[in-house]
Enzyme design. Sequence first.
Site, PDB file in Angstrom:
ATOM      1  CB  SER A 155      -4.251 -18.956 -47.191  1.00 27.47           C
ATOM      2  OG  SER A 155      -4.918 -18.676 -48.405  1.00 27.47           O
ATOM      3  CG  ASP A 249     -12.225 -19.163 -46.862  1.00 26.03           C
ATOM      4  OD1 ASP A 249     -12.086 -18.771 -48.037  1.00 26.03           O
ATOM      5  OD2 ASP A 249     -11.298 -19.692 -46.213  1.00 26.03           O
ATOM      6  CG  HIS A 279      -9.229 -16.721 -47.072  1.00 23.08           C
ATOM      7  ND1 HIS A 279      -9.113 -18.083 -46.942  1.00 23.08           N
ATOM      8  CD2 HIS A 279      -8.021 -16.280 -47.499  1.00 23.08           C
ATOM      9  CE1 HIS A 279      -7.892 -18.452 -47.276  1.00 23.08           C
ATOM     10  NE2 HIS A 279      -7.204 -17.385 -47.606  1.00 23.08           N
TER      11      HIS A 279
END
Length: 312
Positions: A155, A249, A279
């Site tokens: 991320s 995502d 995600h």
Amino acid sequence: MSPPALDPDAARVLAEADALDAPPLSESTVAEARAAAHKGRRYMPPADPSVLVGRESIPGPHGPLELRTFTPPDDPDGVAVYLHGGGWVVGDTELLAPACSLLSAKARIVVVSVEYRRAPEHRYPVALEESVAAAEWAAGHPAAGGAGPALVGDSAGGGLTAGAALRVRDRGLLAPALQVLVNPALDPSMSLPAFREFGEGYGLTRESMDFYWRAWLGERLGEPPDDVAVLRADARGVAPALVLVSECDPLRDEGEAYAARLRSAGVAVTLERFARLPHDLFWMGGAVPAAAASIDVAAAALRGAVDAAAAS
């Protein structure tokens, strides 16, 4: 065309998170947001008990830099630097310790997790400079064997990984064996189609990412530097890459776009999309078996990079 149905295990996790009815990030203090993020640890896979966890404090560009090390029991012969996710704001090395432990055990390498200083107290470029400093230190680790450490991040940490790989190249430092970008955050404009399709109702939201980008970049959000907005960066000569994205995502398209940009720059790239998952692949492997496979894929790539470096 309707969006794909979520994996049922992932849908259950998101429903449980929604039931907590946490206030939006924009209405939370930083301390509250960080505490809320730690509640998600219940969905992470268990750590490998055979891996030895240690701590190091090294000189950094902004004062002492704290590292957490993960060492497998059987003569590790490689090193990876791990840059945790959490929007540059809410993650830490404790939260991502299970993933680091599993990567260490499965790849048989030392994993060095970086406690970089977080936003909004410390904005760009602090965390990025500390990530590069950790990579320089890790290059001298006995397990590195004279090879450049791999860089791994999820991320926001995936964004730091991409930026650190660019900075390592530009400074002429020992080239990383591999960069592993997991659900990476790479595009402050949030303009690609996945944000329209998955920006609400799939865990990570457009509103949350807007909060994180503003916390990390501050006044530079309007004109982000190339080592953050890497989709426009000159990617020639950076480390080979493994890019892992989730189909559902909002960050999916930027990961895939960067894989294409790397490939067009002559960089060896492997791209894998995890179908029907949201995600946070590394954050939900304890509850979502399909997400747990992402750690196996990353570990196999890290092991392969170490073996290839040893053979060259």
